[in-house]
Design a protein around this motif. Structure first.
Motif, PDB file in Angstrom:
ATOM      1  N   UNK A  56       0.833  -1.199   0.000  1.00  0.00           N
ATOM      2  CA  UNK A  56       0.000   0.000   0.000  1.00  0.00           C
ATOM      3  C   UNK A  56       0.873   1.257   0.000  1.00  0.00           C
ATOM      4  N   UNK A  57       1.930   1.249   0.802  1.00  0.00           N
ATOM      5  CA  UNK A  57       2.830   2.402   0.886  1.00  0.00           C
ATOM      6  C   UNK A  57       3.511   2.690  -0.440  1.00  0.00           C
ATOM      7  N   UNK A  58       4.047   1.653  -1.061  1.00  0.00           N
ATOM      8  CA  UNK A  58       4.727   1.837  -2.355  1.00  0.00           C
ATOM      9  C   UNK A  58       3.733   2.303  -3.409  1.00  0.00           C
ATOM     10  N   UNK A  59       2.536   1.722  -3.405  1.00  0.00           N
ATOM     11  CA  UNK A  59       1.503   2.148  -4.360  1.00  0.00           C
ATOM     12  C   UNK A  59       1.163   3.629  -4.175  1.00  0.00           C
ATOM     13  N   UNK A  60       1.012   4.070  -2.927  1.00  0.00           N
ATOM     14  CA  UNK A  60       0.693   5.476  -2.675  1.00  0.00           C
ATOM     15  C   UNK A  60       1.853   6.402  -3.054  1.00  0.00           C
ATOM     16  N   UNK A  61       3.085   5.974  -2.800  1.00  0.00           N
ATOM     17  CA  UNK A  61       4.248   6.779  -3.209  1.00  0.00           C
ATOM     18  C   UNK A  61       4.275   6.913  -4.733  1.00  0.00           C
ATOM     19  N   UNK A  62       4.046   5.815  -5.429  1.00  0.00           N
ATOM     20  CA  UNK A  62       4.036   5.852  -6.903  1.00  0.00           C
ATOM     21  C   UNK A  62       2.897   6.732  -7.407  1.00  0.00           C
ATOM     22  N   UNK A  63       1.707   6.581  -6.816  1.00  0.00           N
ATOM     23  CA  UNK A  63       0.574   7.422  -7.220  1.00  0.00           C
ATOM     24  C   UNK A  63       0.855   8.897  -6.940  1.00  0.00           C
ATOM     25  N   UNK A  64       1.413   9.182  -5.762  1.00  0.00           N
ATOM     26  CA  UNK A  64       1.727  10.575  -5.416  1.00  0.00           C
ATOM     27  C   UNK A  64       2.718  11.150  -6.410  1.00  0.00           C
ATOM     28  N   UNK A  65       3.748  10.397  -6.708  1.00  0.00           N
ATOM     29  CA  UNK A  65       4.761  10.853  -7.662  1.00  0.00           C
ATOM     30  C   UNK A  65       4.140  11.079  -9.043  1.00  0.00           C
ATOM     31  N   UNK A  66       3.313  10.144  -9.471  1.00  0.00           N
ATOM     32  CA  UNK A  66       2.676  10.248 -10.789  1.00  0.00           C
ATOM     33  C   UNK A  66       1.775  11.475 -10.879  1.00  0.00           C
ATOM     34  N   UNK A  67       0.881  11.625  -9.905  1.00  0.00           N
ATOM     35  CA  UNK A  67      -0.040  12.769  -9.912  1.00  0.00           C
ATOM     36  C   UNK A  67       0.746  14.071  -9.781  1.00  0.00           C
ATOM     37  N   UNK A  68       1.772  14.068  -8.941  1.00  0.00           N
ATOM     38  CA  UNK A  68       2.591  15.257  -8.740  1.00  0.00           C
ATOM     39  C   UNK A  68       3.259  15.683 -10.049  1.00  0.00           C
ATOM     40  N   UNK A  69       3.881  14.744 -10.743  1.00  0.00           N
ATOM     41  CA  UNK A  69       4.590  15.071 -11.984  1.00  0.00           C
ATOM     42  C   UNK A  69       3.610  15.464 -13.086  1.00  0.00           C
ATOM     43  N   UNK A  70       2.559  14.663 -13.284  1.00  0.00           N
ATOM     44  CA  UNK A  70       1.617  14.943 -14.372  1.00  0.00           C
ATOM     45  C   UNK A  70       0.765  16.184 -14.100  1.00  0.00           C
TER      46      UNK A  70
END
Length: 163
Positions: free
Chosen positions: A34-48
């Motif tokens: 869950x943590x890795x998924x949220x980090x990846x989602x945060x990074x993705x939304x942040x960049x895009x």
């Protein structure tokens, strides 16, 4: 007494790391997937969504440029992701056990998302505040609305149950 302080300290630690970066609280709670998924989602939304650039421009007072740089279709995902990550980590650490405790964060996510939607045009006292500042201003409004609804629901269900 020591166990209670340790538990409160753990809940605060998780809460503060989640506020700093969505997913970190889950990692501290050993919820690695869950943590890795949220980090990846945060990074993705942040960049895009161009979130960091928009934050920098906003803090330097370049509001119109921040608005122009914002990818609203992605930026609008950020509040729900952010507040969910905070709530989830806090809950997994043992917090949020009272009825309807989630409502202040849920309503913050709703109100902040609405603030982002209106941020390119909404002026406060004649000033265009943009997506970052309007989001920040919206958080206490969401918390207050959530607390009021929580209070009302708790009272309603106490009366309904004869309490």
């Amino acid at each position: 007494m020591t166990k209670r302080i340790e538990r409160k300290s753990k809940m605060l630690e998780v809460l503060l790391w989640s506020i700093a970066f969505p997913g970190f609280g889950q990692l501290l709670n050993r919820k690695y997937i869950k943590g890795i998924l949220l980090v990846v989602l945060e990074f993705t939304v942040n960049v895009l969504g161009n979130v960091n650039q928009v934050i920098m421009l906003s803090f330097h007072g370049h509001i119109q440029e921040a608005i122009n740089q914002t990818n609203y279709l992605w930026f609008m995902f950020y509040p729900c992701l952010y507040f969910f990550a905070i709530w989830d980590a806090y809950k997994d650490a043992g917090g949020g056990e009272k009825p309807f405790a989630y409502l202040p964060l849920v309503f913050s996510a709703y109100i902040v998302t609405g603030g982002i939607v209106f941020s390119p045009v909404l002026r406060i006292f004649g000033y265009l505040v943009g997506p970052v500042w309007l989001s920040i201003i919206s958080i206490p409004i969401g918390i207050i609305i959530g607390l009021l609804i929580k209070w009302g629901l708790v009272r309603f269900f106490k009366k309904e149950n004869g309490g």
